[in-house]
Design a protein around this motif. Structure first.
Motif: not given
Length: 625
Positions: A188-189, A229, A243, A246, A250
Protein backbone atom coordinates in the motif's frame (compact mmCIF):
# COMPACT_ATOMS: atom_id res chain seq x y z
CA UNK A 1 20.98 6.56 -53.49
CA UNK A 2 19.60 3.70 -51.40
CA UNK A 3 16.32 4.07 -49.60
CA UNK A 4 15.66 2.28 -46.32
CA UNK A 5 12.39 0.41 -46.33
CA UNK A 6 10.71 -0.04 -42.95
CA UNK A 7 8.48 -3.06 -42.63
CA UNK A 8 5.56 -2.49 -40.31
CA UNK A 9 4.31 -5.68 -38.71
CA UNK A 10 0.55 -6.20 -38.57
CA UNK A 11 -0.83 -5.34 -35.09
CA UNK A 12 -1.76 -8.94 -34.23
CA UNK A 13 1.80 -10.14 -34.96
CA UNK A 14 3.46 -7.16 -33.25
CA UNK A 15 1.45 -7.89 -30.12
CA UNK A 16 2.57 -11.54 -30.15
CA UNK A 17 6.23 -10.43 -30.19
CA UNK A 18 5.87 -7.78 -27.48
CA UNK A 19 6.74 -8.50 -23.83
CA UNK A 20 6.10 -6.35 -20.77
CA UNK A 21 9.15 -4.74 -19.20
CA UNK A 22 9.02 -4.72 -15.42
CA UNK A 23 11.31 -5.50 -12.47
CA UNK A 24 11.69 -9.09 -11.33
CA UNK A 25 9.13 -9.69 -8.54
CA UNK A 26 11.50 -11.50 -6.18
CA UNK A 27 8.86 -11.92 -3.48
CA UNK A 28 6.58 -13.74 -5.92
CA UNK A 29 9.51 -15.83 -7.14
CA UNK A 30 10.17 -17.02 -3.56
CA UNK A 31 6.47 -17.77 -3.03
CA UNK A 32 6.32 -19.70 -6.28
CA UNK A 33 9.30 -21.83 -5.29
CA UNK A 34 7.64 -22.63 -1.95
CA UNK A 35 4.18 -23.32 -3.41
CA UNK A 36 3.83 -26.67 -5.18
CA UNK A 37 6.97 -28.49 -4.04
CA UNK A 38 6.22 -28.65 -0.27
CA UNK A 39 2.64 -29.69 -0.98
CA UNK A 40 3.83 -32.63 -3.07
CA UNK A 41 6.41 -33.66 -0.47
CA UNK A 42 3.75 -33.62 2.23
CA UNK A 43 1.34 -35.62 0.05
CA UNK A 44 4.02 -38.23 -0.67
CA UNK A 45 4.77 -38.54 3.03
CA UNK A 46 1.11 -39.31 3.79
CA UNK A 47 0.55 -41.49 0.73
CA UNK A 48 -2.02 -39.11 -0.85
CA UNK A 49 -0.17 -38.23 -4.03
CA UNK A 50 -3.30 -37.53 -6.11
CA UNK A 51 -4.55 -34.94 -3.62
CA UNK A 52 -1.08 -33.40 -3.55
CA UNK A 53 -1.22 -33.02 -7.34
CA UNK A 54 -4.59 -31.25 -7.08
CA UNK A 55 -3.25 -28.92 -4.37
CA UNK A 56 -0.17 -28.17 -6.47
CA UNK A 57 -2.35 -27.37 -9.51
CA UNK A 58 -4.35 -24.94 -7.35
CA UNK A 59 -1.14 -23.32 -6.10
CA UNK A 60 0.06 -22.99 -9.71
CA UNK A 61 -3.18 -21.28 -10.78
CA UNK A 62 -2.98 -18.98 -7.75
CA UNK A 63 0.61 -18.20 -8.70
CA UNK A 64 -0.54 -17.02 -12.13
CA UNK A 65 -2.83 -14.52 -10.37
CA UNK A 66 -0.16 -13.49 -7.83
CA UNK A 67 0.60 -10.05 -9.23
CA UNK A 68 2.37 -7.05 -7.63
CA UNK A 69 0.21 -5.15 -5.19
CA UNK A 70 -0.85 -5.11 -1.58
CA UNK A 71 -1.55 -8.05 0.69
CA UNK A 72 -5.16 -6.97 1.26
CA UNK A 73 -5.81 -6.91 -2.49
CA UNK A 74 -4.30 -10.39 -2.85
CA UNK A 75 -6.99 -11.85 -0.58
CA UNK A 76 -9.60 -11.15 -3.22
CA UNK A 77 -7.32 -11.61 -6.24
CA UNK A 78 -6.29 -15.11 -5.14
CA UNK A 79 -9.17 -16.14 -2.89
CA UNK A 80 -12.18 -15.53 -5.14
CA UNK A 81 -10.77 -17.53 -8.11
CA UNK A 82 -9.78 -20.32 -5.69
CA UNK A 83 -13.35 -20.57 -4.39
CA UNK A 84 -14.64 -20.66 -7.96
CA UNK A 85 -12.08 -23.35 -8.84
CA UNK A 86 -13.06 -25.57 -5.93
CA UNK A 87 -16.72 -25.25 -6.94
CA UNK A 88 -15.84 -26.15 -10.54
CA UNK A 89 -13.81 -29.15 -9.38
CA UNK A 90 -16.73 -30.36 -7.30
CA UNK A 91 -19.27 -29.95 -10.12
CA UNK A 92 -16.96 -31.46 -12.72
CA UNK A 93 -16.10 -34.48 -10.57
CA UNK A 94 -19.70 -35.46 -9.86
CA UNK A 95 -20.80 -34.72 -13.43
CA UNK A 96 -18.00 -36.87 -14.81
CA UNK A 97 -18.93 -39.75 -12.51
CA UNK A 98 -22.69 -39.74 -13.00
CA UNK A 99 -23.57 -38.55 -16.53
CA UNK A 100 -22.69 -39.73 -20.00
CA UNK A 101 -20.49 -38.06 -22.60
CA UNK A 102 -23.26 -35.99 -24.22
CA UNK A 103 -24.70 -34.78 -20.93
CA UNK A 104 -21.21 -33.98 -19.63
CA UNK A 105 -20.50 -31.90 -22.71
CA UNK A 106 -23.74 -29.98 -22.16
CA UNK A 107 -22.87 -29.39 -18.50
CA UNK A 108 -19.44 -28.03 -19.41
CA UNK A 109 -20.95 -25.86 -22.15
CA UNK A 110 -23.41 -24.40 -19.63
CA UNK A 111 -20.58 -23.66 -17.22
CA UNK A 112 -18.77 -21.90 -20.07
CA UNK A 113 -21.79 -19.68 -20.67
CA UNK A 114 -21.99 -18.70 -16.99
CA UNK A 115 -18.24 -18.25 -16.55
CA UNK A 116 -17.98 -16.16 -19.70
CA UNK A 117 -20.70 -13.76 -18.58
CA UNK A 118 -19.15 -13.40 -15.13
CA UNK A 119 -15.72 -12.76 -16.67
CA UNK A 120 -16.96 -9.52 -18.25
CA UNK A 121 -17.28 -7.91 -14.80
CA UNK A 122 -13.56 -7.38 -14.23
CA UNK A 123 -10.10 -8.96 -13.81
CA UNK A 124 -10.87 -10.86 -10.59
CA UNK A 125 -14.16 -12.16 -12.02
CA UNK A 126 -12.33 -13.16 -15.21
CA UNK A 127 -9.77 -15.17 -13.20
CA UNK A 128 -12.61 -16.76 -11.24
CA UNK A 129 -14.44 -17.73 -14.43
CA UNK A 130 -11.29 -19.25 -15.89
CA UNK A 131 -10.54 -21.32 -12.78
CA UNK A 132 -14.17 -22.46 -12.68
CA UNK A 133 -13.83 -23.88 -16.19
CA UNK A 134 -10.33 -25.30 -15.79
CA UNK A 135 -11.16 -27.04 -12.53
CA UNK A 136 -14.47 -28.41 -13.84
CA UNK A 137 -12.69 -30.03 -16.80
CA UNK A 138 -9.97 -31.44 -14.52
CA UNK A 139 -12.57 -32.79 -12.12
CA UNK A 140 -14.49 -34.44 -14.96
CA UNK A 141 -11.51 -35.99 -16.72
CA UNK A 142 -8.51 -36.39 -14.44
CA UNK A 143 -8.36 -39.96 -13.11
CA UNK A 144 -8.14 -39.49 -9.34
CA UNK A 145 -9.17 -41.99 -6.65
CA UNK A 146 -10.32 -39.36 -4.13
CA UNK A 147 -14.01 -38.34 -3.96
CA UNK A 148 -15.14 -34.93 -5.17
CA UNK A 149 -15.29 -33.21 -1.79
CA UNK A 150 -11.72 -34.23 -1.00
CA UNK A 151 -10.52 -32.91 -4.35
CA UNK A 152 -12.28 -29.58 -3.76
CA UNK A 153 -10.79 -29.35 -0.26
CA UNK A 154 -7.30 -30.13 -1.59
CA UNK A 155 -7.76 -27.40 -4.22
CA UNK A 156 -8.61 -24.87 -1.50
CA UNK A 157 -5.65 -26.00 0.57
CA UNK A 158 -3.26 -25.50 -2.35
CA UNK A 159 -4.51 -22.01 -3.18
CA UNK A 160 -4.77 -21.15 0.50
CA UNK A 161 -1.15 -22.16 1.03
CA UNK A 162 0.06 -19.66 -1.58
CA UNK A 163 -2.26 -16.98 -0.17
CA UNK A 164 -0.85 -17.63 3.31
CA UNK A 165 2.67 -17.18 1.93
CA UNK A 166 1.55 -13.92 0.33
CA UNK A 167 0.18 -12.60 3.62
CA UNK A 168 2.92 -13.78 5.95
CA UNK A 169 6.26 -13.55 4.13
CA UNK A 170 7.91 -10.11 4.20
CA UNK A 171 9.19 -8.54 1.02
CA UNK A 172 13.00 -8.61 0.53
CA UNK A 173 14.60 -5.88 2.60
CA UNK A 174 11.42 -5.04 4.53
CA UNK A 175 12.82 -6.20 7.86
CA UNK A 176 16.08 -4.32 7.31
CA UNK A 177 14.31 -0.96 7.42
CA UNK A 178 12.55 0.93 10.19
CA UNK A 179 11.01 -1.68 12.50
CA UNK A 180 8.19 0.72 13.33
CA UNK A 181 6.90 -0.02 9.85
CA UNK A 182 4.49 -2.90 9.57
CA UNK A 183 5.81 -4.78 6.52
CA UNK A 184 2.29 -6.04 5.81
CA UNK A 185 1.45 -2.57 4.46
CA UNK A 186 4.50 -2.13 2.22
CA UNK A 187 2.45 -2.75 -0.94
CA UNK A 188 0.00 0.00 0.00
CA UNK A 189 2.77 2.45 0.90
CA UNK A 190 4.62 1.86 -2.36
CA UNK A 191 1.41 2.21 -4.40
CA UNK A 192 0.38 5.51 -2.77
CA UNK A 193 3.92 6.89 -3.01
CA UNK A 194 3.81 6.06 -6.72
CA UNK A 195 0.84 8.43 -7.06
CA UNK A 196 2.86 11.34 -5.66
CA UNK A 197 5.74 10.50 -8.00
CA UNK A 198 3.31 10.38 -10.94
CA UNK A 199 1.92 13.82 -9.96
CA UNK A 200 5.48 15.21 -9.95
CA UNK A 201 6.19 13.60 -13.34
CA UNK A 202 3.06 15.18 -14.81
CA UNK A 203 4.02 18.60 -13.45
CA UNK A 204 7.46 18.14 -15.03
CA UNK A 205 5.81 17.48 -18.40
CA UNK A 206 3.27 20.36 -18.33
CA UNK A 207 3.56 22.36 -21.54
CA UNK A 208 5.39 19.57 -23.41
CA UNK A 209 4.33 16.80 -25.77
CA UNK A 210 4.78 14.27 -22.94
CA UNK A 211 1.95 15.67 -20.82
CA UNK A 212 -0.72 13.33 -22.23
CA UNK A 213 1.38 10.23 -21.59
CA UNK A 214 2.22 11.39 -18.06
CA UNK A 215 -1.44 12.07 -17.32
CA UNK A 216 -2.26 8.50 -18.39
CA UNK A 217 0.55 7.26 -16.13
CA UNK A 218 -1.00 9.22 -13.24
CA UNK A 219 -4.32 7.48 -13.88
CA UNK A 220 -2.57 4.09 -13.84
CA UNK A 221 -0.84 4.95 -10.56
CA UNK A 222 -4.13 6.03 -8.98
CA UNK A 223 -5.81 2.83 -10.21
CA UNK A 224 -3.02 0.75 -8.69
CA UNK A 225 -3.23 2.59 -5.36
CA UNK A 226 -7.02 2.27 -5.30
CA UNK A 227 -6.72 -1.48 -5.83
CA UNK A 228 -3.96 -1.77 -3.23
CA UNK A 229 -6.15 -0.16 -0.56
CA UNK A 230 -9.21 -2.21 -1.46
CA UNK A 231 -10.08 -5.57 0.06
CA UNK A 232 -10.46 -6.89 3.60
CA UNK A 233 -8.59 -5.20 6.42
CA UNK A 234 -5.53 -7.01 7.71
CA UNK A 235 -6.38 -6.19 11.30
CA UNK A 236 -9.57 -6.72 13.17
CA UNK A 237 -10.12 -3.04 13.90
CA UNK A 238 -10.13 -0.38 11.21
CA UNK A 239 -8.62 2.15 13.61
CA UNK A 240 -5.00 0.99 13.30
CA UNK A 241 -2.73 3.98 12.85
CA UNK A 242 -1.03 2.52 9.76
CA UNK A 243 -4.31 2.02 7.91
CA UNK A 244 -5.70 5.44 8.85
CA UNK A 245 -2.51 7.08 7.68
CA UNK A 246 -2.55 5.27 4.34
CA UNK A 247 -6.16 6.28 3.72
CA UNK A 248 -5.29 9.89 4.55
CA UNK A 249 -2.26 9.88 2.27
CA UNK A 250 -4.25 8.46 -0.63
CA UNK A 251 -7.07 10.98 -0.11
CA UNK A 252 -4.55 13.84 0.00
CA UNK A 253 -3.18 12.80 -3.40
CA UNK A 254 -6.53 13.29 -5.16
CA UNK A 255 -6.63 17.14 -5.06
CA UNK A 256 -2.95 17.18 -6.08
CA UNK A 257 -3.78 15.01 -9.10
CA UNK A 258 -6.71 17.28 -9.93
CA UNK A 259 -4.58 20.43 -9.81
CA UNK A 260 -1.80 18.82 -11.89
CA UNK A 261 -4.35 17.72 -14.52
CA UNK A 262 -5.76 21.26 -14.70
CA UNK A 263 -2.25 22.65 -15.21
CA UNK A 264 -1.61 20.11 -17.97
CA UNK A 265 -4.89 21.16 -19.62
CA UNK A 266 -3.83 24.82 -19.56
CA UNK A 267 -0.49 23.85 -21.13
CA UNK A 268 1.62 26.54 -19.48
CA UNK A 269 5.01 25.37 -18.21
CA UNK A 270 5.38 25.46 -14.42
CA UNK A 271 8.53 25.99 -12.36
CA UNK A 272 10.55 23.19 -10.84
CA UNK A 273 9.33 24.22 -7.36
CA UNK A 274 5.90 22.86 -8.25
CA UNK A 275 7.33 19.36 -8.80
CA UNK A 276 9.50 19.26 -5.70
CA UNK A 277 6.64 19.14 -3.17
CA UNK A 278 5.01 15.89 -4.44
CA UNK A 279 8.42 14.21 -4.68
CA UNK A 280 9.18 15.05 -1.04
CA UNK A 281 5.80 13.65 -0.05
CA UNK A 282 6.57 10.40 -1.91
CA UNK A 283 9.94 10.14 -0.17
CA UNK A 284 8.40 10.80 3.24
CA UNK A 285 5.77 8.13 2.62
CA UNK A 286 8.30 5.48 1.63
CA UNK A 287 10.69 6.30 4.46
CA UNK A 288 8.18 6.93 7.20
CA UNK A 289 9.70 10.37 7.86
CA UNK A 290 8.17 13.82 8.32
CA UNK A 291 7.58 15.83 5.18
CA UNK A 292 9.36 18.92 6.47
CA UNK A 293 8.75 22.28 4.80
CA UNK A 294 7.38 21.91 1.29
CA UNK A 295 8.33 24.45 -1.41
CA UNK A 296 5.25 26.43 -2.40
CA UNK A 297 4.59 27.06 -6.11
CA UNK A 298 3.82 30.55 -7.35
CA UNK A 299 0.11 31.33 -6.83
CA UNK A 300 -0.27 33.17 -10.13
CA UNK A 301 -3.13 31.08 -11.61
CA UNK A 302 -6.17 29.18 -10.28
CA UNK A 303 -4.56 25.77 -10.91
CA UNK A 304 -1.32 26.82 -9.19
CA UNK A 305 -3.26 28.10 -6.22
CA UNK A 306 -5.13 24.79 -6.11
CA UNK A 307 -1.79 22.96 -6.20
CA UNK A 308 -0.44 25.04 -3.33
CA UNK A 309 -3.59 24.44 -1.25
CA UNK A 310 -3.45 20.70 -2.01
CA UNK A 311 0.20 20.53 -0.89
CA UNK A 312 -0.70 22.22 2.39
CA UNK A 313 -3.59 19.82 2.98
CA UNK A 314 -1.32 16.87 2.12
CA UNK A 315 1.28 17.95 4.67
CA UNK A 316 -1.44 18.24 7.32
CA UNK A 317 -2.87 14.82 6.38
CA UNK A 318 0.59 13.23 6.67
CA UNK A 319 0.93 14.63 10.19
CA UNK A 320 -2.60 13.94 11.43
CA UNK A 321 -3.13 10.62 9.69
CA UNK A 322 -6.86 11.27 9.32
CA UNK A 323 -8.62 10.56 6.02
CA UNK A 324 -11.94 9.44 4.61
CA UNK A 325 -12.76 6.37 2.55
CA UNK A 326 -12.11 7.66 -0.96
CA UNK A 327 -10.51 4.49 -2.32
CA UNK A 328 -13.59 2.25 -2.49
CA UNK A 329 -15.31 1.96 -5.86
CA UNK A 330 -19.06 2.42 -5.53
CA UNK A 331 -20.19 -0.58 -7.58
CA UNK A 332 -23.59 -2.02 -6.80
CA UNK A 333 -24.57 -5.66 -7.19
CA UNK A 334 -27.19 -4.53 -9.69
CA UNK A 335 -24.54 -2.84 -11.81
CA UNK A 336 -22.30 -5.90 -11.74
CA UNK A 337 -25.19 -8.14 -12.81
CA UNK A 338 -26.04 -5.72 -15.59
CA UNK A 339 -22.46 -6.07 -16.85
CA UNK A 340 -22.51 -9.87 -16.62
CA UNK A 341 -25.84 -10.22 -18.42
CA UNK A 342 -25.47 -7.21 -20.72
CA UNK A 343 -24.15 -7.08 -24.27
CA UNK A 344 -20.52 -7.68 -23.24
CA UNK A 345 -21.36 -10.57 -20.93
CA UNK A 346 -23.67 -12.23 -23.46
CA UNK A 347 -21.19 -11.98 -26.33
CA UNK A 348 -18.27 -13.26 -24.30
CA UNK A 349 -20.38 -15.93 -22.57
CA UNK A 350 -21.58 -17.36 -25.88
CA UNK A 351 -18.06 -17.43 -27.28
CA UNK A 352 -16.61 -19.10 -24.19
CA UNK A 353 -19.42 -21.66 -24.14
CA UNK A 354 -18.87 -22.52 -27.80
CA UNK A 355 -15.09 -22.84 -27.44
CA UNK A 356 -15.21 -24.77 -24.16
CA UNK A 357 -18.12 -26.95 -25.24
CA UNK A 358 -16.60 -27.69 -28.66
CA UNK A 359 -13.31 -28.62 -27.00
CA UNK A 360 -15.13 -30.93 -24.60
CA UNK A 361 -17.12 -32.51 -27.46
CA UNK A 362 -13.97 -33.17 -29.54
CA UNK A 363 -12.20 -34.56 -26.50
CA UNK A 364 -15.08 -36.88 -25.59
CA UNK A 365 -15.35 -38.09 -29.19
CA UNK A 366 -11.62 -38.87 -29.26
CA UNK A 367 -11.65 -40.47 -25.83
CA UNK A 368 -14.40 -42.91 -26.78
CA UNK A 369 -12.99 -43.70 -30.22
CA UNK A 370 -10.78 -46.72 -30.94
CA UNK A 371 -7.87 -44.75 -32.38
CA UNK A 372 -7.49 -42.59 -29.27
CA UNK A 373 -5.61 -45.37 -27.47
CA UNK A 374 -4.96 -45.50 -23.75
CA UNK A 375 -4.33 -41.78 -23.31
CA UNK A 376 -6.66 -40.40 -20.64
CA UNK A 377 -5.88 -36.66 -20.68
CA UNK A 378 -8.94 -35.65 -22.69
CA UNK A 379 -9.57 -32.75 -20.31
CA UNK A 380 -6.48 -30.94 -21.65
CA UNK A 381 -8.39 -29.89 -24.76
CA UNK A 382 -11.22 -27.92 -23.04
CA UNK A 383 -8.76 -26.59 -20.44
CA UNK A 384 -6.56 -25.16 -23.18
CA UNK A 385 -9.61 -23.68 -24.91
CA UNK A 386 -10.66 -22.01 -21.62
CA UNK A 387 -7.31 -20.21 -21.40
CA UNK A 388 -7.17 -19.33 -25.07
CA UNK A 389 -10.60 -17.71 -25.24
CA UNK A 390 -9.67 -15.13 -22.57
CA UNK A 391 -9.37 -11.67 -24.16
CA UNK A 392 -7.41 -10.40 -21.10
CA UNK A 393 -4.40 -12.32 -22.42
CA UNK A 394 -4.25 -10.41 -25.69
CA UNK A 395 -5.80 -10.45 -29.17
CA UNK A 396 -7.06 -13.82 -30.39
CA UNK A 397 -4.46 -14.47 -33.10
CA UNK A 398 -1.66 -13.34 -30.80
CA UNK A 399 -2.61 -15.64 -27.95
CA UNK A 400 -3.12 -18.60 -30.30
CA UNK A 401 0.38 -18.13 -31.71
CA UNK A 402 1.89 -17.70 -28.25
CA UNK A 403 0.03 -20.70 -26.86
CA UNK A 404 1.17 -22.96 -29.69
CA UNK A 405 4.79 -21.82 -29.53
CA UNK A 406 4.92 -21.94 -25.74
CA UNK A 407 3.40 -25.42 -25.56
CA UNK A 408 5.82 -26.88 -28.12
CA UNK A 409 8.80 -25.32 -26.33
CA UNK A 410 7.60 -26.40 -22.88
CA UNK A 411 6.84 -29.96 -24.00
CA UNK A 412 10.28 -30.36 -25.60
CA UNK A 413 12.02 -28.95 -22.52
CA UNK A 414 10.08 -31.28 -20.24
CA UNK A 415 10.80 -34.32 -22.42
CA UNK A 416 14.52 -33.59 -22.10
CA UNK A 417 14.31 -33.22 -18.31
CA UNK A 418 12.05 -36.26 -17.87
CA UNK A 419 14.66 -38.45 -19.58
CA UNK A 420 17.32 -37.68 -16.96
CA UNK A 421 15.59 -36.63 -13.73
CA UNK A 422 14.98 -39.17 -10.95
CA UNK A 423 11.37 -39.79 -9.98
CA UNK A 424 9.67 -38.39 -8.04
CA UNK A 425 12.35 -36.19 -6.42
CA UNK A 426 13.61 -34.68 -9.64
CA UNK A 427 10.07 -33.95 -10.84
CA UNK A 428 9.19 -32.25 -7.54
CA UNK A 429 12.30 -30.09 -7.91
CA UNK A 430 11.17 -29.23 -11.43
CA UNK A 431 7.76 -28.20 -10.04
CA UNK A 432 9.47 -25.90 -7.53
CA UNK A 433 11.62 -24.31 -10.25
CA UNK A 434 8.59 -23.88 -12.51
CA UNK A 435 6.62 -22.24 -9.71
CA UNK A 436 9.46 -19.78 -9.16
CA UNK A 437 9.56 -18.93 -12.88
CA UNK A 438 5.81 -18.22 -13.25
CA UNK A 439 5.93 -14.65 -11.85
CA UNK A 440 8.71 -13.80 -14.32
CA UNK A 441 7.09 -15.63 -17.25
CA UNK A 442 3.82 -13.68 -16.93
CA UNK A 443 5.50 -10.88 -18.91
CA UNK A 444 4.73 -12.81 -22.10
CA UNK A 445 1.98 -15.33 -22.78
CA UNK A 446 4.26 -17.70 -24.71
CA UNK A 447 6.78 -17.79 -21.86
CA UNK A 448 4.01 -18.33 -19.32
CA UNK A 449 2.60 -21.15 -21.44
CA UNK A 450 6.01 -22.84 -21.69
CA UNK A 451 6.51 -22.76 -17.91
CA UNK A 452 2.96 -23.95 -17.18
CA UNK A 453 3.36 -26.78 -19.70
CA UNK A 454 6.49 -28.02 -17.93
CA UNK A 455 4.71 -27.76 -14.57
CA UNK A 456 1.59 -29.62 -15.70
CA UNK A 457 3.51 -32.44 -17.37
CA UNK A 458 5.66 -32.82 -14.25
CA UNK A 459 2.58 -32.97 -12.02
CA UNK A 460 0.98 -35.60 -14.27
CA UNK A 461 4.07 -37.78 -13.97
CA UNK A 462 4.29 -37.29 -10.20
CA UNK A 463 0.71 -38.60 -10.10
CA UNK A 464 1.95 -41.85 -11.67
CA UNK A 465 1.00 -41.34 -15.33
CA UNK A 466 3.36 -41.75 -18.32
CA UNK A 467 5.24 -38.95 -20.04
CA UNK A 468 2.77 -37.09 -22.32
CA UNK A 469 4.62 -34.33 -24.18
CA UNK A 470 3.48 -35.41 -27.64
CA UNK A 471 -0.20 -35.61 -26.75
CA UNK A 472 0.05 -32.25 -24.97
CA UNK A 473 1.33 -30.64 -28.18
CA UNK A 474 -1.33 -32.29 -30.34
CA UNK A 475 -4.25 -31.33 -28.15
CA UNK A 476 -3.00 -27.76 -27.75
CA UNK A 477 -2.78 -27.32 -31.51
CA UNK A 478 -6.30 -28.70 -31.89
CA UNK A 479 -7.57 -26.30 -29.19
CA UNK A 480 -5.84 -23.41 -30.99
CA UNK A 481 -7.65 -24.33 -34.21
CA UNK A 482 -11.02 -24.57 -32.43
CA UNK A 483 -10.67 -21.20 -30.72
CA UNK A 484 -9.37 -19.53 -33.87
CA UNK A 485 -12.37 -20.74 -35.89
CA UNK A 486 -15.02 -20.12 -33.21
CA UNK A 487 -13.50 -16.72 -32.41
CA UNK A 488 -14.22 -15.52 -35.94
CA UNK A 489 -17.71 -16.97 -36.30
CA UNK A 490 -20.52 -14.43 -36.72
CA UNK A 491 -22.52 -13.96 -33.52
CA UNK A 492 -26.09 -12.80 -32.93
CA UNK A 493 -26.28 -9.06 -32.30
CA UNK A 494 -23.60 -6.46 -32.90
CA UNK A 495 -19.93 -7.43 -32.63
CA UNK A 496 -17.58 -5.56 -30.32
CA UNK A 497 -20.03 -5.64 -27.41
CA UNK A 498 -17.25 -5.71 -24.81
CA UNK A 499 -15.60 -2.59 -26.18
CA UNK A 500 -18.90 -0.76 -26.53
CA UNK A 501 -19.95 -1.71 -23.00
CA UNK A 502 -16.74 -0.29 -21.54
CA UNK A 503 -17.05 2.82 -23.68
CA UNK A 504 -20.63 3.24 -22.49
CA UNK A 505 -19.48 2.94 -18.87
CA UNK A 506 -16.82 5.58 -19.53
CA UNK A 507 -19.42 7.86 -21.11
CA UNK A 508 -21.75 7.43 -18.15
CA UNK A 509 -18.95 8.20 -15.67
CA UNK A 510 -17.92 11.29 -17.63
CA UNK A 511 -21.56 12.37 -17.68
CA UNK A 512 -21.89 12.04 -13.89
CA UNK A 513 -18.63 13.92 -13.31
CA UNK A 514 -19.54 16.79 -15.64
CA UNK A 515 -23.03 17.20 -14.16
CA UNK A 516 -21.59 17.30 -10.64
CA UNK A 517 -19.02 19.96 -11.54
CA UNK A 518 -21.49 22.15 -13.43
CA UNK A 519 -23.95 21.96 -10.54
CA UNK A 520 -21.28 23.76 -8.44
CA UNK A 521 -21.81 21.34 -5.56
CA UNK A 522 -19.47 21.94 -2.62
CA UNK A 523 -18.93 18.22 -1.92
CA UNK A 524 -15.34 17.89 -3.09
CA UNK A 525 -14.94 14.33 -1.82
CA UNK A 526 -17.82 13.24 -4.08
CA UNK A 527 -16.24 15.14 -6.96
CA UNK A 528 -12.88 13.42 -6.50
CA UNK A 529 -14.62 10.04 -6.35
CA UNK A 530 -16.53 10.78 -9.56
CA UNK A 531 -13.36 12.01 -11.23
CA UNK A 532 -11.56 8.79 -10.26
CA UNK A 533 -14.34 6.67 -11.71
CA UNK A 534 -14.36 8.69 -14.94
CA UNK A 535 -10.63 8.26 -15.51
CA UNK A 536 -10.64 4.63 -14.39
CA UNK A 537 -13.44 3.57 -16.73
CA UNK A 538 -11.73 5.46 -19.53
CA UNK A 539 -8.50 3.53 -18.89
CA UNK A 540 -10.44 0.25 -18.97
CA UNK A 541 -12.10 1.27 -22.24
CA UNK A 542 -8.73 2.25 -23.72
CA UNK A 543 -7.28 -1.17 -22.83
CA UNK A 544 -10.22 -3.00 -24.41
CA UNK A 545 -10.01 -0.83 -27.53
CA UNK A 546 -6.25 -1.42 -27.90
CA UNK A 547 -6.72 -5.19 -27.67
CA UNK A 548 -9.58 -5.13 -30.19
CA UNK A 549 -7.50 -3.02 -32.61
CA UNK A 550 -4.75 -5.68 -32.55
CA UNK A 551 -7.10 -8.44 -33.68
CA UNK A 552 -7.14 -9.79 -37.20
CA UNK A 553 -8.91 -7.38 -39.62
CA UNK A 554 -12.08 -9.50 -39.62
CA UNK A 555 -12.54 -8.70 -35.92
CA UNK A 556 -10.77 -5.33 -35.65
CA UNK A 557 -13.14 -3.68 -38.10
CA UNK A 558 -16.06 -4.04 -35.67
CA UNK A 559 -14.52 -1.51 -33.27
CA UNK A 560 -13.06 0.99 -35.73
CA UNK A 561 -13.44 4.57 -34.57
CA UNK A 562 -14.00 3.74 -30.90
CA UNK A 563 -10.50 4.94 -30.01
CA UNK A 564 -11.43 8.39 -31.29
CA UNK A 565 -14.53 8.44 -29.08
CA UNK A 566 -12.38 7.44 -26.09
CA UNK A 567 -9.91 10.24 -26.88
CA UNK A 568 -12.74 12.77 -27.00
CA UNK A 569 -14.11 11.52 -23.67
CA UNK A 570 -10.64 11.81 -22.19
CA UNK A 571 -10.31 15.41 -23.33
CA UNK A 572 -13.80 16.09 -21.98
CA UNK A 573 -12.87 14.76 -18.52
CA UNK A 574 -9.63 16.80 -18.60
CA UNK A 575 -11.64 19.91 -19.45
CA UNK A 576 -14.16 19.14 -16.72
CA UNK A 577 -11.27 18.91 -14.23
CA UNK A 578 -9.96 22.29 -15.35
CA UNK A 579 -13.47 23.73 -14.96
CA UNK A 580 -13.75 22.30 -11.42
CA UNK A 581 -10.46 23.89 -10.32
CA UNK A 582 -11.39 27.24 -11.89
CA UNK A 583 -14.84 27.22 -10.29
CA UNK A 584 -13.28 26.57 -6.89
CA UNK A 585 -11.07 29.63 -7.31
CA UNK A 586 -13.32 32.17 -9.03
CA UNK A 587 -16.88 30.79 -8.85
CA UNK A 588 -17.38 31.16 -12.60
CA UNK A 589 -16.11 29.71 -15.87
CA UNK A 590 -14.07 31.54 -18.46
CA UNK A 591 -15.19 31.66 -22.13
CA UNK A 592 -12.44 29.22 -23.13
CA UNK A 593 -13.91 26.64 -20.77
CA UNK A 594 -17.46 26.86 -22.11
CA UNK A 595 -16.27 27.02 -25.72
CA UNK A 596 -14.12 23.94 -25.26
CA UNK A 597 -16.94 22.02 -23.57
CA UNK A 598 -19.36 22.93 -26.34
CA UNK A 599 -16.86 21.90 -29.00
CA UNK A 600 -16.15 18.55 -27.36
CA UNK A 601 -19.82 17.74 -26.84
CA UNK A 602 -20.54 18.47 -30.49
CA UNK A 603 -17.64 16.29 -31.65
CA UNK A 604 -18.79 13.49 -29.36
CA UNK A 605 -22.31 13.55 -30.75
CA UNK A 606 -21.03 13.38 -34.34
CA UNK A 607 -18.45 10.70 -33.63
CA UNK A 608 -20.96 8.59 -31.73
CA UNK A 609 -23.23 8.38 -34.75
CA UNK A 610 -20.28 7.60 -37.03
CA UNK A 611 -19.19 4.53 -35.04
CA UNK A 612 -22.74 3.32 -34.46
CA UNK A 613 -23.04 3.97 -30.72
CA UNK A 614 -26.66 4.42 -29.74
CA UNK A 615 -27.72 7.27 -27.47
CA UNK A 616 -28.48 4.91 -24.59
CA UNK A 617 -24.96 3.51 -24.85
CA UNK A 618 -23.23 6.90 -24.67
CA UNK A 619 -25.40 9.52 -22.96
CA UNK A 620 -25.73 13.00 -24.42
CA UNK A 621 -23.80 15.15 -21.97
CA UNK A 622 -25.66 18.27 -20.81
CA UNK A 623 -24.08 21.70 -20.83
CA UNK A 624 -25.71 23.98 -18.29
CA UNK A 625 -23.41 26.85 -17.35
Amino acid sequence: MSRRVTLALPPWLAHALRARREPVPWSAVVRGALAGGPLLILALAFGRVSLGVVAAIAAMLAGINDRPGSRRASVRRLGVPALAGSLGLLVGTYAGEHVGAVALTLVLTGLGLVAGGISAVGPVASAAGTQLLVASAIGAGMPLPAPGWQRALAFLVGAGWLLALRLVLPTPGALAGDLRFDFRFDGERDAVAGVYDAVADLLDAVGTEHATVRRAALTAALDHAQDALAGPRLRRYASSAAERRLHAQYAAALPLAEAATALAWAGETVSGRACEGPRRLASALRGGTHTGPLPAPHRSAPALRALDDALLRAAEAFDRGEGGDLHTRRRTARGLLRTAFGAAGREYGIRVALCFGTGAAFAQAQYHSHWYGQHTHWYWLPVTAAFLVKPDLGPLASRVLCRAAGTVLGALVFAAFAAVLPRPRGLIALVAVGGALIPVATRHFAAQTAVVTVLVLALVMVGGEPQASVSRIGETLLACAIVLVVGHLPMPGERGGGVRARLAAAGGAAHAYLVHVLSECDDRAARWTLRREAYRTLAEARTAIALAAAELPALARHTEGTDEVAALLERLVDTTTACAVHLDDTGRLMPQHTERLTELLGELAARRERVGLRARELPVLPLAV
